[in-house]
Design an enzyme around this catalytic site. Structure first.
Site: not given
Ligand code: TYD
Length: 131
Positions: A49-51, A97
């Site tokens: 839940g981040h890049a 992702r």
């Protein structure tokens, strides 16, 4: 290599059991600086839940299965189901992702191009969209 794609790793088949390996330069498009893994994931949980701004990563389902969902800046999602230990999923920098749908005993191995650096994370989707 700058798009999300599956890397087919070598598989040495043997009646004693299979063997897969990877080594710098041959199979991974960056120098590996860090390895981490997630395990004992309770049913229904999600990770990621981040890049990352600059970090590249390859994710391998060493055991069990899970999905990696990539979201682009137009909020279009692409799902990669990982369930074979001879596939790696390459993820370039600046890629949102999320991992989910973990099976019991799923073991997710992450090879990273950099050491841990919280300042490289983009944790807010609105910030990601305008990058
Ligand atoms: P995070 O990357 O947010 O987990 P995920 O993306 O799998 O949900 O990391 C969770 C916590 O673990 C975070 O507080 C920092 C710590 N951490 C490290 O100390 N070193 C590492 O290499 C990683 C990946 C995380």
């Amino acid at each position: 290599m700058k798009r999300v794609e599956i890397i087919d790793l070598p598989k040495v088949e043997d009646s004693r059991g299979n063997l897969t390996f990877l080594q710098n330069k041959d199979h991974i498009p960056f120098e590996i600086k860090r390895v981490f893994w997630t395990y004992d994931i309770p049913g229904g949980q999600i990770r990621g839940g981040h890049a990352y701004e600059s970090q590249e990563e390859v994710i391998i389902a060493l055991s069990g299965s899970f999905d990696v969902v990539i979201t682009n800046s137009n909020e279009e999602k692409t799902k990669f189901s990982l369930n074979r230990s001879y596939y790696g999923l390459y993820i370039p920098p600046n890629t949102w992702r999320q991992m989910g749908n973990f099976s019991t005993n799923a073991l997710s191995l992450h090879l990273s191009s950099s050491v841990y650096d919280e300042s490289d994370y983009i944790r807010n989707f609105e910030d990601y969209k305008i990058k």
